[in-house]
Design a protein around this motif. Structure first.
Motif, PDB file in Angstrom:
ATOM      1  N   UNK A   1      44.612  41.295  37.903  1.00 46.39           N
ATOM      2  CA  UNK A   1      43.460  41.825  37.174  1.00 46.39           C
ATOM      3  C   UNK A   1      42.690  42.755  38.097  1.00 46.39           C
ATOM      4  N   UNK A   2      42.679  44.040  37.790  1.00 52.12           N
ATOM      5  CA  UNK A   2      42.027  45.021  38.677  1.00 52.12           C
ATOM      6  C   UNK A   2      40.565  44.695  38.947  1.00 52.12           C
ATOM      7  N   UNK A   3      39.856  44.178  37.939  1.00 48.05           N
ATOM      8  CA  UNK A   3      38.420  43.927  38.070  1.00 48.05           C
ATOM      9  C   UNK A   3      38.100  42.511  38.514  1.00 48.05           C
ATOM     10  N   UNK A   4      39.091  41.777  39.009  1.00 49.54           N
ATOM     11  CA  UNK A   4      38.893  40.397  39.427  1.00 49.54           C
ATOM     12  C   UNK A   4      37.792  40.287  40.476  1.00 49.54           C
ATOM     13  N   UNK A   5      36.826  39.422  40.222  1.00 50.29           N
ATOM     14  CA  UNK A   5      35.729  39.175  41.162  1.00 50.29           C
ATOM     15  C   UNK A   5      35.465  37.682  41.238  1.00 50.29           C
ATOM     16  N   UNK A   6      35.043  37.208  42.397  1.00 52.20           N
ATOM     17  CA  UNK A   6      34.645  35.816  42.542  1.00 52.20           C
ATOM     18  C   UNK A   6      33.250  35.769  43.163  1.00 52.20           C
ATOM     19  N   UNK A   7      32.545  34.708  42.848  1.00 49.94           N
ATOM     20  CA  UNK A   7      31.237  34.460  43.436  1.00 49.94           C
ATOM     21  C   UNK A   7      31.172  32.980  43.752  1.00 49.94           C
TER      22      UNK A   7
ATOM     23  N   UNK B   1      39.055  21.492  53.245  1.00 56.60           N
ATOM     24  CA  UNK B   1      37.783  21.858  52.668  1.00 56.60           C
ATOM     25  C   UNK B   1      38.022  22.420  51.265  1.00 56.60           C
ATOM     26  N   UNK B   2      37.096  22.137  50.365  1.00 54.99           N
ATOM     27  CA  UNK B   2      37.189  22.608  48.985  1.00 54.99           C
ATOM     28  C   UNK B   2      35.984  23.484  48.673  1.00 54.99           C
ATOM     29  N   UNK B   3      36.245  24.604  48.009  1.00 58.10           N
ATOM     30  CA  UNK B   3      35.176  25.491  47.542  1.00 58.10           C
ATOM     31  C   UNK B   3      35.432  25.836  46.093  1.00 58.10           C
ATOM     32  N   UNK B   4      34.326  26.062  45.375  1.00 59.93           N
ATOM     33  CA  UNK B   4      34.407  26.470  43.975  1.00 59.93           C
ATOM     34  C   UNK B   4      33.777  27.841  43.826  1.00 59.93           C
ATOM     35  N   UNK B   5      34.375  28.617  42.924  1.00 60.60           N
ATOM     36  CA  UNK B   5      33.926  29.975  42.675  1.00 60.60           C
ATOM     37  C   UNK B   5      33.813  30.219  41.179  1.00 60.60           C
ATOM     38  N   UNK B   6      32.917  31.107  40.821  1.00 58.55           N
ATOM     39  CA  UNK B   6      32.851  31.605  39.457  1.00 58.55           C
ATOM     40  C   UNK B   6      33.686  32.876  39.424  1.00 58.55           C
ATOM     41  N   UNK B   7      34.566  32.964  38.427  1.00 53.23           N
ATOM     42  CA  UNK B   7      35.466  34.103  38.311  1.00 53.23           C
ATOM     43  C   UNK B   7      35.061  34.925  37.094  1.00 53.23           C
ATOM     44  N   UNK B   8      35.030  36.230  37.262  1.00 46.31           N
ATOM     45  CA  UNK B   8      34.725  37.102  36.130  1.00 46.31           C
ATOM     46  C   UNK B   8      35.898  38.038  35.880  1.00 46.31           C
ATOM     47  N   UNK B   9      35.905  38.625  34.687  1.00 43.38           N
ATOM     48  CA  UNK B   9      36.903  39.629  34.292  1.00 43.38           C
ATOM     49  C   UNK B   9      38.314  39.091  34.136  1.00 43.38           C
ATOM     50  N   UNK B  10      38.446  37.836  33.675  1.00 48.26           N
ATOM     51  CA  UNK B  10      39.761  37.294  33.364  1.00 48.26           C
ATOM     52  C   UNK B  10      39.975  37.449  31.858  1.00 48.26           C
TER      53      UNK B  10
ATOM     54  N   UNK C   1      35.836  29.573  33.671  1.00 45.99           N
ATOM     55  CA  UNK C   1      35.781  30.623  34.679  1.00 45.99           C
ATOM     56  C   UNK C   1      35.555  30.089  36.073  1.00 45.99           C
ATOM     57  N   UNK C   2      36.010  28.857  36.312  1.00 47.39           N
ATOM     58  CA  UNK C   2      35.823  28.223  37.614  1.00 47.39           C
ATOM     59  C   UNK C   2      37.142  28.157  38.377  1.00 47.39           C
ATOM     60  N   UNK C   3      37.107  28.641  39.605  1.00 46.53           N
ATOM     61  CA  UNK C   3      38.245  28.588  40.506  1.00 46.53           C
ATOM     62  C   UNK C   3      37.925  27.576  41.597  1.00 46.53           C
ATOM     63  N   UNK C   4      38.793  26.568  41.755  1.00 42.40           N
ATOM     64  CA  UNK C   4      38.633  25.564  42.804  1.00 42.40           C
ATOM     65  C   UNK C   4      39.771  25.746  43.792  1.00 42.40           C
ATOM     66  N   UNK C   5      39.406  25.941  45.058  1.00 36.45           N
ATOM     67  CA  UNK C   5      40.400  26.183  46.101  1.00 36.45           C
ATOM     68  C   UNK C   5      40.235  25.150  47.204  1.00 36.45           C
ATOM     69  N   UNK C   6      41.341  24.513  47.564  1.00 37.73           N
ATOM     70  CA  UNK C   6      41.357  23.608  48.707  1.00 37.73           C
ATOM     71  C   UNK C   6      42.179  24.277  49.795  1.00 37.73           C
ATOM     72  N   UNK C   7      41.597  24.366  50.984  1.00 36.56           N
ATOM     73  CA  UNK C   7      42.277  25.053  52.081  1.00 36.56           C
ATOM     74  C   UNK C   7      42.288  24.183  53.335  1.00 36.56           C
TER      75      UNK C   7
END
Length: 73
Positions: A65-71, A1-10, A39-45
């Motif tokens: 990154x201490x403030x790393x967040x994903x949505x 399965x693949x999911x995409x996330x928006x990453x902030x604080x990079x 700012x896009x993270x794509x993860x296949x698991x």
């Protein structure tokens, strides 16, 4: 399965690479790509249960990154 996330604080491309590598090394992750510019993270698991994996992704990201967040997109 693949999911995409928006990453902030990079802050930089080097940090993005470190986060990407940390996520790639998580159990159950087949691949991970973090596009620093968009700012896009794509993860296949292997597993379809991303709720467990999402916590591990955030934990791995915060090691760099201490403030790393994903949505989820």
């Amino acid at each position: 399965m693949i999911k995409k996330y928006e990453v902030s604080e990079i802050d930089c491309a080097v940090c993005a690479g470190k986060i990407e590598n940390a996520i790639k090394n998580l159990d159950g992750v087949k691949s991970a790509q973090l596009n620093f510019i968009t700012g896009t993270l794509t993860v296949e698991a292997e597993d379809r249960d991303f709720s467990r994996l999402e916590k591990e992704i955030v934990k791995a990201g915060r090691k760099t990154e201490r403030d790393f967040e994903i949505e989820e997109l």
